[in-house]
Design a protein around this motif. Structure first.
Motif, PDB file in Angstrom:
ATOM      1  N   THR A  51     -12.189 -10.417  -9.828  1.00 59.53           N
ATOM      2  CA  THR A  51     -12.298 -10.780  -8.412  1.00 59.53           C
ATOM      3  C   THR A  51     -10.975 -10.646  -7.666  1.00 59.53           C
ATOM      4  OG1 THR A  51     -11.943 -13.116  -8.959  1.00 59.53           O
ATOM      5  CG2 THR A  51     -14.219 -12.342  -8.843  1.00 59.53           C
ATOM      6  N   GLU A  52      -9.876 -10.555  -8.373  1.00 63.93           N
ATOM      7  CA  GLU A  52      -8.572 -10.424  -7.715  1.00 63.93           C
ATOM      8  C   GLU A  52      -8.042  -8.994  -7.818  1.00 63.93           C
ATOM      9  OE1 GLU A  52      -6.140 -13.730  -9.182  1.00 63.93           O
ATOM     10  OE2 GLU A  52      -6.831 -14.797  -7.391  1.00 63.93           O
ATOM     11  N   ARG A  53      -8.911  -8.052  -8.124  1.00 65.78           N
ATOM     12  CA  ARG A  53      -8.506  -6.648  -8.218  1.00 65.78           C
ATOM     13  C   ARG A  53      -8.054  -6.128  -6.862  1.00 65.78           C
ATOM     14  NH1 ARG A  53     -14.003  -6.966  -7.866  1.00 65.78           N
ATOM     15  NH2 ARG A  53     -14.984  -5.735  -6.194  1.00 65.78           N
ATOM     16  N   ILE A  54      -7.264  -5.072  -6.888  1.00 64.88           N
ATOM     17  CA  ILE A  54      -6.938  -4.354  -5.660  1.00 64.88           C
ATOM     18  C   ILE A  54      -8.086  -3.392  -5.377  1.00 64.88           C
ATOM     19  CG2 ILE A  54      -5.351  -2.719  -4.568  1.00 64.88           C
ATOM     20  CD1 ILE A  54      -3.111  -3.885  -6.219  1.00 64.88           C
ATOM     21  N   PRO A  55      -8.742  -3.499  -4.227  1.00 62.20           N
ATOM     22  CA  PRO A  55      -9.844  -2.583  -3.932  1.00 62.20           C
ATOM     23  C   PRO A  55      -9.386  -1.129  -4.026  1.00 62.20           C
ATOM     24  CG  PRO A  55      -9.790  -4.377  -2.331  1.00 62.20           C
ATOM     25  CD  PRO A  55      -8.531  -4.484  -3.140  1.00 62.20           C
ATOM     26  N   PRO A  56     -10.202  -0.243  -4.595  1.00 55.19           N
ATOM     27  CA  PRO A  56      -9.788   1.155  -4.729  1.00 55.19           C
ATOM     28  C   PRO A  56      -9.333   1.806  -3.423  1.00 55.19           C
ATOM     29  CG  PRO A  56     -11.716   0.754  -6.080  1.00 55.19           C
ATOM     30  CD  PRO A  56     -11.482  -0.501  -5.288  1.00 55.19           C
ATOM     31  N   ALA A  57      -9.985   1.478  -2.303  1.00 58.61           N
ATOM     32  CA  ALA A  57      -9.592   2.082  -1.027  1.00 58.61           C
ATOM     33  C   ALA A  57      -8.187   1.631  -0.625  1.00 58.61           C
ATOM     34  CB  ALA A  57     -10.598   1.717   0.063  1.00 58.61           C
ATOM     35  N   VAL A  58      -7.853   0.370  -0.914  1.00 62.37           N
ATOM     36  CA  VAL A  58      -6.500  -0.118  -0.613  1.00 62.37           C
ATOM     37  C   VAL A  58      -5.483   0.564  -1.523  1.00 62.37           C
ATOM     38  CG1 VAL A  58      -5.016  -2.162  -0.580  1.00 62.37           C
ATOM     39  CG2 VAL A  58      -7.387  -2.329   0.213  1.00 62.37           C
ATOM     40  N   ALA A  59      -5.820   0.666  -2.808  1.00 62.95           N
ATOM     41  CA  ALA A  59      -4.926   1.342  -3.747  1.00 62.95           C
ATOM     42  C   ALA A  59      -4.734   2.798  -3.348  1.00 62.95           C
ATOM     43  CB  ALA A  59      -5.486   1.245  -5.163  1.00 62.95           C
ATOM     44  N   ALA A  60      -5.816   3.477  -2.962  1.00 64.42           N
ATOM     45  CA  ALA A  60      -5.728   4.887  -2.588  1.00 64.42           C
ATOM     46  C   ALA A  60      -4.832   5.079  -1.370  1.00 64.42           C
ATOM     47  CB  ALA A  60      -7.126   5.448  -2.309  1.00 64.42           C
ATOM     48  N   HIS A  61      -4.953   4.191  -0.386  1.00 64.88           N
ATOM     49  CA  HIS A  61      -4.120   4.300   0.818  1.00 64.88           C
ATOM     50  C   HIS A  61      -2.648   4.094   0.467  1.00 64.88           C
ATOM     51  CE1 HIS A  61      -3.748   4.130   5.291  1.00 64.88           C
ATOM     52  NE2 HIS A  61      -2.607   3.539   4.961  1.00 64.88           N
ATOM     53  N   ALA A  62      -2.361   3.089  -0.342  1.00 62.26           N
ATOM     54  CA  ALA A  62      -0.970   2.823  -0.718  1.00 62.26           C
ATOM     55  C   ALA A  62      -0.388   3.989  -1.515  1.00 62.26           C
ATOM     56  CB  ALA A  62      -0.888   1.532  -1.538  1.00 62.26           C
ATOM     57  N   ILE A  63      -1.161   4.528  -2.442  1.00 57.00           N
ATOM     58  CA  ILE A  63      -0.675   5.625  -3.278  1.00 57.00           C
ATOM     59  C   ILE A  63      -0.430   6.877  -2.444  1.00 57.00           C
ATOM     60  CG2 ILE A  63      -1.377   7.217  -5.130  1.00 57.00           C
ATOM     61  CD1 ILE A  63      -2.785   4.701  -6.400  1.00 57.00           C
ATOM     62  N   ALA A  64      -1.345   7.172  -1.515  1.00 57.59           N
ATOM     63  CA  ALA A  64      -1.170   8.347  -0.667  1.00 57.59           C
ATOM     64  C   ALA A  64       0.018   8.196   0.280  1.00 57.59           C
ATOM     65  CB  ALA A  64      -2.446   8.601   0.136  1.00 57.59           C
ATOM     66  N   THR A  65       0.295   6.967   0.704  1.00 57.03           N
ATOM     67  CA  THR A  65       1.347   6.723   1.679  1.00 57.03           C
ATOM     68  C   THR A  65       2.732   6.668   1.043  1.00 57.03           C
ATOM     69  OG1 THR A  65      -0.205   5.464   3.049  1.00 57.03           O
ATOM     70  CG2 THR A  65       2.141   5.145   3.495  1.00 57.03           C
ATOM     71  N   TYR A  66       2.838   6.063  -0.130  1.00 53.18           N
ATOM     72  CA  TYR A  66       4.155   5.761  -0.682  1.00 53.18           C
ATOM     73  C   TYR A  66       4.528   6.586  -1.912  1.00 53.18           C
ATOM     74  CZ  TYR A  66       3.552   1.767   2.394  1.00 53.18           C
ATOM     75  OH  TYR A  66       3.327   0.979   3.499  1.00 53.18           O
ATOM     76  N   THR A  67       3.688   7.527  -2.332  1.00 55.57           N
ATOM     77  CA  THR A  67       4.035   8.370  -3.477  1.00 55.57           C
ATOM     78  C   THR A  67       3.738   9.821  -3.159  1.00 55.57           C
ATOM     79  OG1 THR A  67       1.866   8.292  -4.572  1.00 55.57           O
ATOM     80  CG2 THR A  67       3.393   6.497  -5.056  1.00 55.57           C
ATOM     81  N   ARG A  68       4.141  10.687  -4.065  1.00 56.37           N
ATOM     82  CA  ARG A  68       3.824  12.106  -3.972  1.00 56.37           C
ATOM     83  C   ARG A  68       3.195  12.538  -5.297  1.00 56.37           C
ATOM     84  NH1 ARG A  68      10.136  12.361  -3.224  1.00 56.37           N
ATOM     85  NH2 ARG A  68      10.843  12.326  -5.383  1.00 56.37           N
TER      86      ARG A  68
END
Length: 311
Positions: A51-68
């Motif tokens: 229940t305390e997981r990071i939602p995949p859409a939130v993880a995807a946005h963070a990964i696309a924004t802050y990594t290459r």
């Protein structure tokens, strides 16, 4: 990766002046309901029990924004592994840690599912606590991590002692974890901490922003952005709450006749190495920075050559 807007701080401030809050941005990450997100990410059954997981859409946005592509994404308290699955599917390497057998089994299954679906990047899950990052076993990770993406976990079964507050205990654990992670960041790397809103017994929201910023700075990191990751969908300009039945019942129980708003977001605090953030702020403000200062950085009070964190 897109250039990130950076505030003028953490450049040196006049004596007695407090730094402002980091810039705020809103992520439209709630267009799909939680279970649909898990299906889209190819997560295995049972992942929803975290229940305390990071939602995949939130993880995807963070990964696309802050990594290459090709970067290493680290989740030092990965739970069921939604961050790892999302990172692998985005063409990043992924490493997760968890000391709970239940989560390790699910996270490992999710990594395997991502690889089976065609993700070719390296992904693994260690059955270990974050302190392993401070041992010789993690020496090969120093200066290699592009993004540390993790969540504030407040499960009561993690708290030792009946008198310990779950939030305070979680913040203390997170502070220690970030201290272990700090030497692993590459130059220009980021740390993003996701926290779901929590309420006091009277129904008022707990202030998580202030202690999370303090937690990051205590680990030698500088806050560079504060984000609101929506878990509600948007229909035009109107948010559509995607709260679970249990969350709706809890809200009604707390309200006691007074309307209580359902939460519709996750709080995300983004940090960089303090030295990197200072240089970025100087560049954004077009302030010259001495080259000898730009080629050194400090870790836990010890000055080290800048080349150690070369990307």
């Amino acid at each position: 990766m897109n250039d990130r807007p950076t505030a003028r701080w953490p450049l040196p401030l006049p004596p007695g002046e407090e730094p402002p809050m980091p810039p705020l941005s809103v992520w439209p990450t709630g267009q799909r309901d939680p279970l649909a997100q898990l299906r889209d990410a190819g997560c295995v059954p049972g992942t929803e029990t975290d229940t305390e997981r990071i939602p995949p859409a939130v993880a995807a946005h963070a990964i696309a924004t802050y990594t290459r592509p090709g970067d290493l994404v680290l989740d030092p308290d990965c739970g069921a592994g939604t961050v790892l699955t999302t990172a692998l599917r985005a063409g990043r390497h992924a490493l997760g840690l968890t000391a709970r057998t239940r989560w390790w089994t699910l996270a490992r299954a999710n990594v395997t599912a991502a690889k089976t679906a065609g993700a070719w990047r390296d992904g693994s899950v260690l059955d270990a606590r974050p302190k392993v990052l401070a041992t010789v076993r993690a020496a090969g990770l120093i200066g290699r991590v592009g993004l540390v993406l993790t969540t504030l976990r407040t499960e009561r079964d993690r708290v030792s002692g009946p008198d310990r507050d779950p939030v305070e205990s979680a913040l203390a654990d997170l502070a220690t974890t970030l201290l272990y992670c700090e030497p692993l960041l590459r130059s220009g790397g980021y740390v993003a901490v996701v926290a779901r809103p929590l309420r006091h017994p009277d129904g008022s929201l707990v202030d998580l922003t202030t202690p999370l910023i303090a937690t990051g700075t205590s680990a030698g990191l500088a806050p560079v952005e504060r984000c609101i990751a929506l878990t509600a969908g948007l229909r035009g300009s109107r948010p559509v709450t995607r709260a679970s039945l249990a969350e709706r019942r809890a809200a009604r129980a707390r309200a006691a006749g007074t309307p209580t708003a359902l939460t519709a977001h996750r709080e995300v605090l983004v940090f960089q190495l303090a030295h990197d953030a200072t240089l970025a702020a100087a560049a954004a403000a077009d302030i010259p920075w001495p080259m000898d200062e730009a080629t050194r950085f400090i870790v836990h009070g010890v000055e080290r050559p800048r080349g150690r964190r070369a990307a």
